[in-house]
Motif scaffolding. Structure first.
Motif, short mmCIF file in Angstrom:
data_model
loop_
_atom_site.label_atom_id
_atom_site.label_comp_id
_atom_site.label_asym_id
_atom_site.label_seq_id
_atom_site.Cartn_x
_atom_site.Cartn_y
_atom_site.Cartn_z
N VAL A 154 0.85 -1.19 0.00
CA VAL A 154 0.00 0.00 0.00
C VAL A 154 0.89 1.24 0.00
O VAL A 154 1.84 1.33 0.79
N ALA A 155 0.56 2.20 -0.86
CA ALA A 155 1.26 3.48 -0.91
C ALA A 155 0.28 4.60 -0.59
O ALA A 155 -0.93 4.39 -0.59
N GLU A 156 0.83 5.78 -0.33
CA GLU A 156 0.09 6.99 0.07
C GLU A 156 -0.31 6.90 1.55
O GLU A 156 -0.96 5.92 1.97
N THR A 157 0.04 7.94 2.29
CA THR A 157 -0.17 7.92 3.73
C THR A 157 -1.62 7.68 4.11
O THR A 157 -1.92 6.83 4.97
N GLY A 158 -2.53 8.42 3.50
CA GLY A 158 -3.94 8.26 3.85
C GLY A 158 -4.45 6.86 3.57
O GLY A 158 -5.20 6.29 4.36
N ALA A 159 -4.05 6.30 2.42
CA ALA A 159 -4.47 4.94 2.08
C ALA A 159 -3.89 3.92 3.06
O ALA A 159 -4.56 2.96 3.44
N ILE A 160 -2.65 4.14 3.47
CA ILE A 160 -2.02 3.24 4.45
C ILE A 160 -2.75 3.32 5.78
O ILE A 160 -3.02 2.28 6.42
N ILE A 161 -3.09 4.51 6.21
CA ILE A 161 -3.79 4.66 7.48
C ILE A 161 -5.15 3.98 7.41
O ILE A 161 -5.55 3.26 8.34
N GLU A 162 -5.88 4.17 6.32
CA GLU A 162 -7.17 3.51 6.19
C GLU A 162 -7.00 1.99 6.17
O GLU A 162 -7.80 1.26 6.79
N TYR A 163 -5.99 1.50 5.49
CA TYR A 163 -5.74 0.06 5.44
C TYR A 163 -5.47 -0.49 6.83
O TYR A 163 -6.04 -1.53 7.22
N LEU A 164 -4.64 0.18 7.60
CA LEU A 164 -4.30 -0.31 8.93
C LEU A 164 -5.50 -0.27 9.87
O LEU A 164 -5.71 -1.19 10.68
N LEU A 165 -6.32 0.75 9.76
CA LEU A 165 -7.51 0.84 10.61
C LEU A 165 -8.54 -0.23 10.23
O LEU A 165 -9.24 -0.76 11.10
#
Length: 221
Positions: free
Chosen positions: A63-74
């Motif tokens: 996963v790339a892009e900070t927002g996408a990574i944060i959504e993925y982890l949540l």
């Protein structure tokens, strides 16, 4: 095992912070900016075509892009309390600030950075003209935009202690970088007490401190 491809002095510091807040095990692969150009090293292009950070590997998932990574982890680690319930006012505020942090907030800050270095990147004989252009762009376009955005942040923190309401959330993690970067571009004066307090509060969080230890030197803290 989660691996974070981490660039110093970059947005990826927020991913390390979120992982620490979630209490998840992870590895950090560090990349260093070029000391002169401040650009990411070419090795990152082997990880992502744009050569940008952060990039997160979780098994076979990348996963790339900070927002996408944060959504993925949540999404993959629910129950953390770092995301308000969907459909609520706090949930709507969370979504707004999560996307705003990289959508609207970073544009004027990036322009401030670019026009700040332009005079030193052009031929010597053109530097006087370049300084004049940079000064005019800052005065008439960039600085007013930064002032408008920082006023918005200060006003939002007047509504509640955190960006999505009264509870700390991943929206605050996302907003940390533009607020830190903004403070480095234009110092927050006495008219921005809540922004100054916000930075002091997040920098004191144990998870934030642990993320700094894992990520290495970070100028904005």
């Amino acid at each position: 095992m989660i691996t974070v491809h981490h660039l110093n002095d970059s947005r990826s510091q927020r991913v390390l912070w979120l992982l620490e807040e979630l209490g998840l095990p992870y590895e950090v692969k560090r990349y260093q900016r070029d000391a002169k150009t401040r650009l990411a090293p070419p090795e990152l292009k082997a990880i992502h075509p744009l050569g940008k950070s952060p990039v997160l590997d979780d098994g076979d998932v990348r996963v790339a892009e900070t927002g996408a990574i944060i959504e993925y982890l949540l999404e993959t680690h629910p129950g953390s309390g770092l995301r308000p319930e969907a459909g609520t006012e706090a949930g709507r505020r969370f979504t707004y600030w999560l996307h705003y942090a990289e959508g609207s907030a970073m544009t004027p800050l990036l322009l401030k950075l670019i026009f700040g270095v332009i005079p030193d990147r052009v031929p010597f004989l053109a530097r006087g003209v370049a300084r004049g252009i940079s000064k005019a762009m800052n005065a008439h376009m960039i600085d007013p935009q930064i002032a408008a955005h920082t006023a918005l942040w200060e006003a939002e923190l007047t509504r509640s202690a955190w960006f999505a309401g009264d509870a700390f959330s991943a929206a605050d993690i996302m907003m940390s970088f533009p607020i830190e970067a903004g403070g480095s571009r234009v110092a927050y004066g006495p008219d921005k007490p809540r922004l100054k307090a916000f930075l002091q509060t997040i920098h004191a969080r144990p998870a934030y401190k642990r993320a700094l230890e894992r990520g290495g030197p970070y100028s904005y803290a």
